[in-house]
Design a protein around this motif. Structure first.
Motif, PDB file in Angstrom:
ATOM      1  N   ILE A 137       0.855  -1.179   0.000  1.00 23.66           N
ATOM      2  CA  ILE A 137       0.000   0.000   0.000  1.00 23.66           C
ATOM      3  C   ILE A 137       0.894   1.233   0.000  1.00 23.66           C
ATOM      4  O   ILE A 137       1.807   1.341   0.826  1.00 23.66           O
ATOM      5  CB  ILE A 137      -0.924   0.005   1.228  1.00 23.66           C
ATOM      6  CG1 ILE A 137      -1.758  -1.281   1.259  1.00 23.66           C
ATOM      7  CG2 ILE A 137      -1.830   1.243   1.206  1.00 23.66           C
ATOM      8  CD1 ILE A 137      -2.449  -1.542   2.578  1.00 23.66           C
ATOM      9  N   HIS A 139       1.297   5.395   0.131  1.00 21.47           N
ATOM     10  CA  HIS A 139       0.700   6.663   0.555  1.00 21.47           C
ATOM     11  C   HIS A 139       1.674   7.807   0.275  1.00 21.47           C
ATOM     12  O   HIS A 139       2.882   7.597   0.201  1.00 21.47           O
ATOM     13  CB  HIS A 139       0.429   6.668   2.068  1.00 21.47           C
ATOM     14  CG  HIS A 139      -0.682   5.792   2.515  1.00 21.47           C
ATOM     15  ND1 HIS A 139      -0.521   4.451   2.758  1.00 21.47           N
ATOM     16  CD2 HIS A 139      -1.984   6.071   2.795  1.00 21.47           C
ATOM     17  CE1 HIS A 139      -1.663   3.931   3.171  1.00 21.47           C
ATOM     18  NE2 HIS A 139      -2.572   4.895   3.200  1.00 21.47           N
ATOM     19  N   ILE A 148      -3.905   8.028  -0.149  1.00 21.07           N
ATOM     20  CA  ILE A 148      -3.657   6.708  -0.720  1.00 21.07           C
ATOM     21  C   ILE A 148      -3.364   6.874  -2.211  1.00 21.07           C
ATOM     22  O   ILE A 148      -4.150   7.474  -2.941  1.00 21.07           O
ATOM     23  CB  ILE A 148      -4.870   5.772  -0.545  1.00 21.07           C
ATOM     24  CG1 ILE A 148      -5.200   5.584   0.939  1.00 21.07           C
ATOM     25  CG2 ILE A 148      -4.606   4.414  -1.211  1.00 21.07           C
ATOM     26  CD1 ILE A 148      -6.526   4.877   1.162  1.00 21.07           C
ATOM     27  N   VAL A 151      -2.985   0.540  -4.024  1.00 22.03           N
ATOM     28  CA  VAL A 151      -2.998  -0.741  -3.335  1.00 22.03           C
ATOM     29  C   VAL A 151      -2.589  -1.756  -4.394  1.00 22.03           C
ATOM     30  O   VAL A 151      -3.370  -2.052  -5.309  1.00 22.03           O
ATOM     31  CB  VAL A 151      -4.376  -1.091  -2.739  1.00 22.03           C
ATOM     32  CG1 VAL A 151      -4.334  -2.452  -2.072  1.00 22.03           C
ATOM     33  CG2 VAL A 151      -4.813  -0.017  -1.745  1.00 22.03           C
ATOM     34  N   LEU A 190      -4.308   0.679   5.513  1.00 25.97           N
ATOM     35  CA  LEU A 190      -4.904   1.399   4.399  1.00 25.97           C
ATOM     36  C   LEU A 190      -5.240   2.835   4.759  1.00 25.97           C
ATOM     37  O   LEU A 190      -4.953   3.764   4.014  1.00 25.97           O
ATOM     38  CB  LEU A 190      -6.163   0.657   3.915  1.00 25.97           C
ATOM     39  CG  LEU A 190      -6.811   1.187   2.644  1.00 25.97           C
ATOM     40  CD1 LEU A 190      -5.850   1.159   1.465  1.00 25.97           C
ATOM     41  CD2 LEU A 190      -8.066   0.385   2.332  1.00 25.97           C
TER      42      LEU A 190
END
Length: 194
Positions: A137, A139, A148, A151, A190
């Protein structure tokens, strides 16, 4: 909890034109025509970008803060998660379409490239990768909260991670990295708060 890691503990993959470490700051200048890319669209295969890589536990979060002037096309800096020449992820700031963008390239045999607008008022960016047992993930943090970016369906096996920079069509990009950090994954990797 994230902890600072000394840049002196990393090992270079393709050392840059010049580099120095002072306290928690790594300053580099890129060599000419350096990049990480595999095949897609352009057909070429490049693995000569600059990266200072660190060993990691199996699951973790890593982040680095950096600043630079990305004035030439495709100049870029951020984090590289490196498993092999055909499996890796890079994420950071890249000059594309004549402006700074937040860019992520996921490579598993072939590269793909995703971009999002970057706030031009931000000088210092932080890129974070959370490496879980089923995904990576990505960021970004500029002004405000974490955003974000990706993913990725990517299970890292024995990969190393660290700051990276490239100048595919130019040379001499100067980047300062600070506060490279490693830590355990949060309960929810997340949605993380600033």
């Amino acid at each position: 909890m994230m902890q600072n890691v000394s840049f002196d503990r990393g090992s270079w993959m393709n050392p840059p034109k010049s580099w120095s470490v002072s306290g928690n700051t790594l300053a580099i200048e890129t060599a000419a025509k350096t990049d990480f890319w595999q095949k897609t669209h352009y057909g070429f295969e490049h693995t000569n970008g600059h990266a200072l890589l660190f060993d990691t536990p199996e699951h973790y979060a890593a982040e680095v803060t950096f600043t630079g002037e990305f004035t030439s096309k495709y100049e870029q800096a951020g984090l590289l998660l490196w498993e092999s020449e055909t499996r890796w992820i890079k994420a950071g700031i890249e000059n594309a379409d004549g402006r700074e963008t937040l860019a992520v390239v996921v490579t598993d045999g072939r590269s793909d490239w995703s971009m999002a607008p970057a706030n031009g008022a931000v000088c210092d960016w932080t890129i974070r990768m959370s490496v879980t047992d089923s995904a990576v993930i990505v960021h970004a943090l500029g002004l405000g909260n974490w955003q974000i970016l990706r993913v990725a369906n990517f299970v890292a096996k024995g990969a190393r991670i660290g700051p990276m920079a490239c100048s595919p069509l130019s040379e001499g990009l100067k980047v300062e990295f600070s506060d490279f950090r490693l830590g355990t994954l949060p309960k929810d990797p997340l949605y993380i708060s600033a």
